[in-house]
Design an enzyme around this catalytic site. Structure first.
Site, PDB file in Angstrom:
ATOM      1  N   HIS A 135       0.867  -1.186   0.000  1.00  0.00           N
ATOM      2  CA  HIS A 135       0.000   0.000   0.000  1.00  0.00           C
ATOM      3  C   HIS A 135       0.903   1.235   0.000  1.00  0.00           C
ATOM      4  O   HIS A 135       2.037   1.181   0.509  1.00  0.00           O
ATOM      5  CB  HIS A 135      -0.831  -0.053   1.291  1.00  0.00           C
ATOM      6  CG  HIS A 135      -1.913   0.961   1.408  1.00  0.00           C
ATOM      7  ND1 HIS A 135      -1.674   2.264   1.783  1.00  0.00           N
ATOM      8  CD2 HIS A 135      -3.255   0.862   1.247  1.00  0.00           C
ATOM      9  CE1 HIS A 135      -2.829   2.924   1.828  1.00  0.00           C
ATOM     10  NE2 HIS A 135      -3.808   2.093   1.507  1.00  0.00           N
ATOM     11  N   ASP A 212       2.967  -4.572   8.010  1.00  0.00           N
ATOM     12  CA  ASP A 212       1.757  -3.777   7.837  1.00  0.00           C
ATOM     13  C   ASP A 212       0.576  -4.746   7.973  1.00  0.00           C
ATOM     14  O   ASP A 212       0.276  -5.510   7.061  1.00  0.00           O
ATOM     15  CB  ASP A 212       1.780  -3.116   6.454  1.00  0.00           C
ATOM     16  CG  ASP A 212       0.464  -2.428   6.104  1.00  0.00           C
ATOM     17  OD1 ASP A 212      -0.511  -2.580   6.859  1.00  0.00           O
ATOM     18  OD2 ASP A 212       0.414  -1.748   5.063  1.00  0.00           O
ATOM     19  N   GLN A 215      -4.630  -5.123   6.901  1.00  0.00           N
ATOM     20  CA  GLN A 215      -5.642  -6.035   6.341  1.00  0.00           C
ATOM     21  C   GLN A 215      -5.595  -7.414   6.996  1.00  0.00           C
ATOM     22  O   GLN A 215      -6.348  -8.295   6.588  1.00  0.00           O
ATOM     23  CB  GLN A 215      -5.460  -6.181   4.824  1.00  0.00           C
ATOM     24  CG  GLN A 215      -5.618  -4.909   4.041  1.00  0.00           C
ATOM     25  CD  GLN A 215      -7.044  -4.342   4.088  1.00  0.00           C
ATOM     26  OE1 GLN A 215      -7.991  -5.018   4.456  1.00  0.00           O
ATOM     27  NE2 GLN A 215      -7.185  -3.071   3.728  1.00  0.00           N
ATOM     28  N   LYS A 238     -10.648  -0.456  10.349  1.00  0.00           N
ATOM     29  CA  LYS A 238     -10.801  -1.626   9.466  1.00  0.00           C
ATOM     30  C   LYS A 238     -11.201  -2.867  10.254  1.00  0.00           C
ATOM     31  O   LYS A 238     -11.295  -3.958   9.712  1.00  0.00           O
ATOM     32  CB  LYS A 238      -9.495  -1.894   8.712  1.00  0.00           C
ATOM     33  CG  LYS A 238      -9.133  -0.789   7.721  1.00  0.00           C
ATOM     34  CD  LYS A 238      -7.887  -1.143   6.965  1.00  0.00           C
ATOM     35  CE  LYS A 238      -7.282   0.040   6.238  1.00  0.00           C
ATOM     36  NZ  LYS A 238      -8.052   0.469   5.076  1.00  0.00           N
ATOM     37  N   CYS A 378      -4.841   2.596  -3.554  1.00  0.00           N
ATOM     38  CA  CYS A 378      -3.547   3.003  -2.976  1.00  0.00           C
ATOM     39  C   CYS A 378      -2.452   1.969  -3.240  1.00  0.00           C
ATOM     40  O   CYS A 378      -1.543   1.790  -2.420  1.00  0.00           O
ATOM     41  CB  CYS A 378      -3.646   3.283  -1.482  1.00  0.00           C
ATOM     42  SG  CYS A 378      -4.689   4.670  -1.077  1.00  0.00           S
TER      43      CYS A 378
HETATM   44  N1  PLP Z   1      -1.867  -0.646   4.594  1.00  0.00           N
HETATM   45  C1  PLP Z   1      -2.830  -1.359   4.008  1.00  0.00           C
HETATM   46  C2  PLP Z   1      -2.532  -2.737   3.522  1.00  0.00           C
HETATM   47  C3  PLP Z   1      -4.112  -0.819   3.854  1.00  0.00           C
HETATM   48  O1  PLP Z   1      -5.062  -1.531   3.257  1.00  0.00           O
HETATM   49  C4  PLP Z   1      -4.362   0.487   4.330  1.00  0.00           C
HETATM   50  C5  PLP Z   1      -5.674   1.116   4.130  1.00  0.00           C
HETATM   51  O2  PLP Z   1      -6.361   0.869   3.159  1.00  0.00           O
HETATM   52  C6  PLP Z   1      -3.325   1.178   4.954  1.00  0.00           C
HETATM   53  C7  PLP Z   1      -2.095   0.587   5.062  1.00  0.00           C
HETATM   54  C8  PLP Z   1      -3.523   2.563   5.473  1.00  0.00           C
HETATM   55  O3  PLP Z   1      -4.398   2.561   6.562  1.00  0.00           O
HETATM   56  P1  PLP Z   1      -4.904   3.933   7.181  1.00  0.00           P
HETATM   57  O4  PLP Z   1      -5.478   4.718   6.054  1.00  0.00           O
HETATM   58  O5  PLP Z   1      -5.918   3.513   8.195  1.00  0.00           O
HETATM   59  O6  PLP Z   1      -3.719   4.605   7.795  1.00  0.00           O
END
Ligand code: PLP
Length: 433
Positions: A135, A212, A215, A238, A378
């Site tokens: 992401h 990370d 998900q 999430k 993203c």
């Molecule tokens: N990493 C992953 C894999 C994501 O799916 C997301 C959000 O879609 C993020 C990071 C970023 O999360 P946040 O926008 O809550 O900071």
């Protein structure tokens, strides 16, 4: 759906549909007065009544700033806020309470590591090993850190079916690698990455690992001690919690050695006009007024998830994913992204050569009441590698049903019939997130 063969569903693996009653928003109608089918859970989930009540209960009875006032409400808020930290600690199996830092979300957690650990530790020529399925939240902070420090970024490529190419990982992991920063579950492909193997190999090579878990925390059990992971990041919104709160887990020794990132109130022990001494963990990384109510709401979301059990949630989602995958893969011209269902969590993304993702999302919403995501989610570099600008993503959670998946398939089929035969294209919008 006359042309689609539907696979047998193991109904014993499904969660009871009655839990939908906990989610008031699921009885809303959208589009042309269609019952809402909410399949945008990878972007943000909905909240059960228990979380909503926990949040409004704080505002109605106990709200005040934390750690500051010696008065009843401040003490109550502080106690609830810190109890939420303990819940997070237990949820991810952390050894110590103060290894849990509340942030704004995954993005803020990763930026904290990139700024604090990255700026202090990375030297010119050091390498940070990422993957091409990250992401933007786990790409851009490292691009910025590389620009500041002279570190070099490497990226693990994919296999043909959208998994990490572990042979390439082995080649790219060298004595120059100081950090491996990878996503546990891809938000676009749904791929579950081999985090256990990655962590073991990275440690053997002398590198730290940041996972990370944006998900994965909502869908799969995590035990940071068993994993021996160094940093872990995820977001409350999430996983049935409020937006505005996330978690950075870090091993105590690492967090102790890292300089604070943001400066201000709460993160200090003592301040003089020309200097300060930082507070102890976790306050050192929680400058300013923290996300008090969102953190308490996240605690309530964790209670809710634990009552159901992440194992049961994963089994439920796997049924939905298999069902969606089997049905969608029969639609001619539709390209499913990512690996087979057994290598993924509950999400399905697809592209169709002659129909833009926005067409799918628009018609699915307006005519079928199905909320999906259209765009690059993203993960622009990943989409570029796949040779597409955008995809349509349906992401499932514990309150979704097999019947809703059927609705999605029916809608997708209708869109392909509506647009594809004539090759007709409506004016495209700029792909966004
Ligand atoms: N990493 C992953 C894999 C994501 O799916 C997301 C959000 O879609 C993020 C990071 C970023 O999360 P946040 O926008 O809550 O900071």
């Amino acid at each position: 759906m006359s042309t689609i063969e539907t696979a047998a569903v193991d109904r014993t693996a499904l969660l009871p549909a009655s839990l939908r009653d906990d989610f008031p928003i699921l009885s809303e109608q959208v589009g042309d007065r269609q019952p809402l089918v909410f399949f945008d859970n990878a972007a943000s989930t909905q909240r059960p009544r228990q979380v909503i009540d926990a949040i409004s209960g704080v505002y109605e009875r106990t709200y005040a700033n934390v750690h500051r006032g010696i008065h009843t409400l401040s003490e109550l808020s502080t106690e609830q806020y810190e109890r939420a930290r303990t819940k997070v600690q237990q949820f991810i199996g952390a050894a110590r309470f103060h290894e849990i830092v509340f942030t704004q979300g995954t993005t803020a957690s990763i930026n904290t590591v990139a700024r604090s650990w990255g700026d202090a530790r990375l030297r010119p020529g050091d390498e940070v090993l990422l993957s091409v399925m990250e992401h933007h939240s786990n790409l851009v902070p490292w691009q910025q850190a590389a620009a500041r420090t002279g570190a070099v970024l490497q990226h693990v490529p994919l296999t043909g079916d959208g998994r990490l190419d572990m042979d390439a990982f082995d080649r790219l992991l060298t004595e120059r690698t100081k950090l491996v920063a990878v996503v546990a579950v891809s938000n676009t492909l749904g791929t579950i990455n081999p985090i256990v193997e990655i962590i073991a190999k990275a440690h053997a090579a002398g590198a730290l690992v940041l996972v990370d878990a944006a998900q994965s925390a909502p869908h799969l059990p995590i035990d940071v001690q068993a994993l021996d992971v160094d940093f872990l990041a995820f977001s409350g919104h999430k996983m049935l919690g409020p937006s505005g709160v996330g978690v950075l887990y870090g091993k105590e020794t690492l967090l102790e050695a890292m300089p604070p990132f943001l400066g201000g109130g709460s993160m200090i022990n003592e301040v003089r006009l020309d200097r300060f001494t930082p507070a102890a963990l976790p306050a050192k990384f929680e400058a300013g007024t923290p996300p008090i109510v969102p953190a308490i709401g996240l605690g309530a979301a964790i209670d809710y998830l634990e009552d159901i059990g992440l194992g049961a949630i994963h089994r439920h989602e796997l049924q939905l994913t298999r069902h969606a995958y089997a049905a969608l893969s029969q639609i001619e011209g539709l390209r499913l992204l990512g690996p087979a269902p057994e290598h993924r969590t509950g999400l399905v993304s697809f592209a169709f050569e002659r129909i833009h993702a926005h067409e799918f999302a628009q018609v699915l919403n307006d005519q079928f009441g199905v909320a999906v995501r259209a765009g690059h989610h993203c993960t622009q570099p990943l989409h570029a590698l796949l040779g597409i600008a955008a995809s349509t993503r349906a992401s499932f959670y514990l309150y979704n049903t097999i019947e809703e998946v059927d609705r999605l398939v029916e809608g997708v089929l209708a869109v392909t019939r509506m647009f594809a035969p004539k090759g007709r294209q409506r004016k495209r919008r700029k792909p966004d997130e």
